[in-house]
Design a protein around this motif. Sequence first.
Motif, PDB file in Angstrom:
ATOM      1  N   GLY A 247       0.805  -1.216   0.000  1.00 40.21           N
ATOM      2  CA  GLY A 247       0.000   0.000   0.000  1.00 40.21           C
ATOM      3  C   GLY A 247       0.832   1.257   0.000  1.00 40.21           C
ATOM      4  O   GLY A 247       1.147   1.800  -1.050  1.00 40.21           O
ATOM      5  N   ILE A 248       1.237   1.720   1.180  1.00 39.52           N
ATOM      6  CA  ILE A 248       1.945   2.994   1.258  1.00 39.52           C
ATOM      7  C   ILE A 248       3.454   2.831   1.055  1.00 39.52           C
ATOM      8  O   ILE A 248       4.125   3.738   0.577  1.00 39.52           O
ATOM      9  CB  ILE A 248       1.652   3.682   2.606  1.00 39.52           C
ATOM     10  CG1 ILE A 248       2.067   5.157   2.556  1.00 39.52           C
ATOM     11  CG2 ILE A 248       2.290   2.932   3.766  1.00 39.52           C
ATOM     12  CD1 ILE A 248       1.569   5.962   3.733  1.00 39.52           C
ATOM     13  N   ALA A 249       4.023   1.699   1.425  1.00 38.57           N
ATOM     14  CA  ALA A 249       5.463   1.464   1.270  1.00 38.57           C
ATOM     15  C   ALA A 249       5.767   0.999  -0.158  1.00 38.57           C
ATOM     16  O   ALA A 249       4.904   0.440  -0.830  1.00 38.57           O
ATOM     17  CB  ALA A 249       5.932   0.419   2.279  1.00 38.57           C
ATOM     18  N   PRO A 250       7.023   1.236  -0.616  1.00 43.88           N
ATOM     19  CA  PRO A 250       8.163   1.786   0.117  1.00 43.88           C
ATOM     20  C   PRO A 250       8.135   3.310   0.181  1.00 43.88           C
ATOM     21  O   PRO A 250       7.605   3.971  -0.698  1.00 43.88           O
ATOM     22  CB  PRO A 250       9.364   1.302  -0.689  1.00 43.88           C
ATOM     23  CG  PRO A 250       8.842   1.158  -2.078  1.00 43.88           C
ATOM     24  CD  PRO A 250       7.409   0.740  -1.956  1.00 43.88           C
ATOM     25  N   TYR A 251       8.740   3.836   1.253  1.00 39.18           N
ATOM     26  CA  TYR A 251       8.829   5.284   1.414  1.00 39.18           C
ATOM     27  C   TYR A 251       9.922   5.597   2.421  1.00 39.18           C
ATOM     28  O   TYR A 251      10.443   4.720   3.109  1.00 39.18           O
ATOM     29  CB  TYR A 251       7.491   5.868   1.883  1.00 39.18           C
ATOM     30  CG  TYR A 251       7.055   5.408   3.256  1.00 39.18           C
ATOM     31  CD1 TYR A 251       7.477   6.064   4.405  1.00 39.18           C
ATOM     32  CD2 TYR A 251       6.219   4.300   3.409  1.00 39.18           C
ATOM     33  CE1 TYR A 251       7.086   5.642   5.666  1.00 39.18           C
ATOM     34  CE2 TYR A 251       5.820   3.869   4.663  1.00 39.18           C
ATOM     35  CZ  TYR A 251       6.257   4.543   5.783  1.00 39.18           C
ATOM     36  OH  TYR A 251       5.878   4.118   7.026  1.00 39.18           O
ATOM     37  N   MET A 252      10.273   6.874   2.526  1.00 35.67           N
ATOM     38  CA  MET A 252      11.173   7.368   3.562  1.00 35.67           C
ATOM     39  C   MET A 252      10.447   8.504   4.279  1.00 35.67           C
ATOM     40  O   MET A 252       9.670   9.242   3.666  1.00 35.67           O
ATOM     41  CB  MET A 252      12.501   7.832   2.963  1.00 35.67           C
ATOM     42  CG  MET A 252      12.390   8.836   1.842  1.00 35.67           C
ATOM     43  SD  MET A 252      13.973   9.188   1.019  1.00 35.67           S
ATOM     44  CE  MET A 252      14.127   7.760  -0.047  1.00 35.67           C
ATOM     45  N   ARG A 253      10.703   8.645   5.587  1.00 31.85           N
ATOM     46  CA  ARG A 253       9.850   9.551   6.365  1.00 31.85           C
ATOM     47  C   ARG A 253      10.590  10.180   7.543  1.00 31.85           C
ATOM     48  O   ARG A 253      11.382   9.530   8.221  1.00 31.85           O
ATOM     49  CB  ARG A 253       8.646   8.775   6.910  1.00 31.85           C
ATOM     50  CG  ARG A 253       7.616   9.606   7.658  1.00 31.85           C
ATOM     51  CD  ARG A 253       6.558   8.708   8.262  1.00 31.85           C
ATOM     52  NE  ARG A 253       5.463   9.458   8.868  1.00 31.85           N
ATOM     53  CZ  ARG A 253       4.548   8.934   9.682  1.00 31.85           C
ATOM     54  NH1 ARG A 253       4.595   7.647   9.977  1.00 31.85           N
ATOM     55  NH2 ARG A 253       3.578   9.680  10.188  1.00 31.85           N
ATOM     56  N   GLY A 254      10.301  11.452   7.774  1.00 24.41           N
ATOM     57  CA  GLY A 254      10.619  12.135   9.019  1.00 24.41           C
ATOM     58  C   GLY A 254       9.327  12.716   9.564  1.00 24.41           C
ATOM     59  O   GLY A 254       8.476  13.170   8.790  1.00 24.41           O
ATOM     60  N   LEU A 255       9.133  12.708  10.871  1.00 28.05           N
ATOM     61  CA  LEU A 255       7.883  13.222  11.429  1.00 28.05           C
ATOM     62  C   LEU A 255       8.108  13.802  12.808  1.00 28.05           C
ATOM     63  O   LEU A 255       9.075  13.461  13.500  1.00 28.05           O
ATOM     64  CB  LEU A 255       6.826  12.117  11.525  1.00 28.05           C
ATOM     65  CG  LEU A 255       7.010  11.085  12.644  1.00 28.05           C
ATOM     66  CD1 LEU A 255       5.668  10.646  13.193  1.00 28.05           C
ATOM     67  CD2 LEU A 255       7.794   9.888  12.149  1.00 28.05           C
ATOM     68  N   VAL A 256       7.191  14.681  13.203  1.00 26.84           N
ATOM     69  CA  VAL A 256       7.122  15.169  14.574  1.00 26.84           C
ATOM     70  C   VAL A 256       5.664  15.117  15.007  1.00 26.84           C
ATOM     71  O   VAL A 256       4.743  15.283  14.200  1.00 26.84           O
ATOM     72  CB  VAL A 256       7.662  16.605  14.721  1.00 26.84           C
ATOM     73  CG1 VAL A 256       9.161  16.646  14.520  1.00 26.84           C
ATOM     74  CG2 VAL A 256       6.962  17.566  13.772  1.00 26.84           C
ATOM     75  N   GLY A 257       5.449  14.859  16.293  1.00 23.88           N
ATOM     76  CA  GLY A 257       4.096  14.784  16.827  1.00 23.88           C
ATOM     77  C   GLY A 257       4.100  15.054  18.312  1.00 23.88           C
ATOM     78  O   GLY A 257       5.156  15.267  18.925  1.00 23.88           O
ATOM     79  N   VAL A 258       2.904  15.028  18.913  1.00 23.58           N
ATOM     80  CA  VAL A 258       2.774  15.324  20.330  1.00 23.58           C
ATOM     81  C   VAL A 258       1.637  14.497  20.916  1.00 23.58           C
ATOM     82  O   VAL A 258       0.642  14.221  20.241  1.00 23.58           O
ATOM     83  CB  VAL A 258       2.532  16.837  20.550  1.00 23.58           C
ATOM     84  CG1 VAL A 258       1.195  17.275  19.953  1.00 23.58           C
ATOM     85  CG2 VAL A 258       2.614  17.206  22.021  1.00 23.58           C
ATOM     86  N   SER A 259       1.786  14.085  22.178  1.00 23.44           N
ATOM     87  CA  SER A 259       0.760  13.281  22.838  1.00 23.44           C
ATOM     88  C   SER A 259      -0.434  14.152  23.200  1.00 23.44           C
ATOM     89  O   SER A 259      -0.290  15.220  23.798  1.00 23.44           O
ATOM     90  CB  SER A 259       1.335  12.613  24.092  1.00 23.44           C
ATOM     91  OG  SER A 259       1.831  13.579  25.006  1.00 23.44           O
ATOM     92  N   VAL A 260      -1.625  13.688  22.819  1.00 19.20           N
ATOM     93  CA  VAL A 260      -2.853  14.459  23.014  1.00 19.20           C
ATOM     94  C   VAL A 260      -3.961  13.535  23.493  1.00 19.20           C
ATOM     95  O   VAL A 260      -3.821  12.309  23.519  1.00 19.20           O
ATOM     96  CB  VAL A 260      -3.300  15.150  21.707  1.00 19.20           C
ATOM     97  CG1 VAL A 260      -2.278  16.171  21.246  1.00 19.20           C
ATOM     98  CG2 VAL A 260      -3.572  14.114  20.619  1.00 19.20           C
ATOM     99  N   GLU A 261      -5.086  14.142  23.837  1.00 20.90           N
ATOM    100  CA  GLU A 261      -6.284  13.387  24.171  1.00 20.90           C
ATOM    101  C   GLU A 261      -7.496  14.236  23.840  1.00 20.90           C
ATOM    102  O   GLU A 261      -7.396  15.456  23.659  1.00 20.90           O
ATOM    103  CB  GLU A 261      -6.288  12.983  25.644  1.00 20.90           C
ATOM    104  CG  GLU A 261      -6.181  14.142  26.608  1.00 20.90           C
ATOM    105  CD  GLU A 261      -5.968  13.681  28.044  1.00 20.90           C
ATOM    106  OE1 GLU A 261      -6.517  14.337  28.951  1.00 20.90           O
ATOM    107  OE2 GLU A 261      -5.262  12.676  28.262  1.00 20.90           O
ATOM    108  N   GLY A 262      -8.650  13.582  23.735  1.00 16.95           N
ATOM    109  CA  GLY A 262      -9.894  14.295  23.508  1.00 16.95           C
ATOM    110  C   GLY A 262     -10.555  14.645  24.827  1.00 16.95           C
ATOM    111  O   GLY A 262     -10.183  14.139  25.888  1.00 16.95           O
TER     112      GLY A 262
END
Length: 429
Positions: A77-92
């Motif tokens: 499906g989505i692979a192959p790919y290369m990736r960098g990411l940033v995120g943060v822990s959240v809640e509803g």
Amino acid sequence: MLGDKVRKSLRDLDRPLSALRPAADMVPPFHKLAIDVIWAGFRIDPDAVRPFLPDGLVLSPASIGVLGIYQAPTGYGIAPYMRGLVGVSVEGGRGSDIGEGMFVMGNIMDEPGAATMRKFYSGATVEGVARTWRDGELLHGVASVGGVDWLRATIRPGELRPALSGVDNFLGLTDAGLIKHADSTVADLADADIVTLEITDAAPDYMRALRPVEYVFALDAVRVNSIWSEPRVVGRTASGNAASVFLALIEDTGRAAAVVRQDGTLIEANASGRALLGPDGSRAGEPLLSGVPAEKHALCQALKMSCARKGPRVSEPIALTRPGGGHLLAYVMPLEHGEHGGDAALVLLADPRGPERRDAAQMLQLFGLTGAEARLAALVGVGHAPRGAAAELRISEHTARSTLKTVYDKLGINKQSELGHLVARLQYL
């Protein structure tokens, strides 16, 4: 495990990894195999991050940011790919169907993986490249856009721990709205020390807002097999439809559940519940399964007690006869919010022929516990002393004991044995 020669051959390709992917228009769930993954966690400045969160999300109490850099050379499906990411822990917010997870603030990916990511999982995705490489005892990673580095990291891995499994929830904004998906992984991991970690000045402001204040952890994932679930739109409040909200939350844990009126009439079941009930099972507006008077009486009694908020938080198991033979076990618990809260309850369904032991932490959140409270309660409920649970969660013993008091108040219990009884039931649902 992929050897060094295989890794080198993948990196020495004279064309982008994503060019190898079939052109077919694939849809989730997707599978990927990632190698040499840098995954780092750190404390952030909450005031800098809040302006970039979408409506309905708040920072989790821990306020942990993450930075990841890796390559996924193969998959479906989505692979192959290369990736960098940033995120943060959240809640509803309480009563929403969002729950807890990691909100992806920004992605750097090569095409066509970037287009797939934008479509299904996160609109905050820009085209770029990412790579990781080993140099002696260090693992380095860089993610760049237009030849300019946006993310850089170097970690020093420790001892490898093979075949660790887990499930993490991720959130992102797409054209469909706020979406949530589960990432189920089996990984060869090593704890690591952060040597350097940088979100550069070239990165956009929504990424720079996550610059680290204090390092918390780092992982070297030598090899990660994972499946990304189909995303679902979240963000509805529970005030109008408790059935849909709670059933969607429970579906994320892979458990079967239904909302049932006091008289035993089925209102709605989640996908896992419908599968367990079978094609000849109950439908909305019909009695839940059993035509056996004694079974129906036991179920209705448990439903009435749950609606009245009397008795245990989770009932004793009730055996219900299937139309085609065999039984299911039903566990009744209160429905905390919404229009059905006074005259219906949540019924968790299980197959008695071979229950598997599960992590109770996700289910404990349905009783109003936060993610941190639920994780602590799950550990203490299986016999860990507060000091041991605190060490496992990397919090102080004082924090653990204070949090346990809140847990007991929310659950309406007074001692560890009562918590153990509740957790034991939730583990086998």
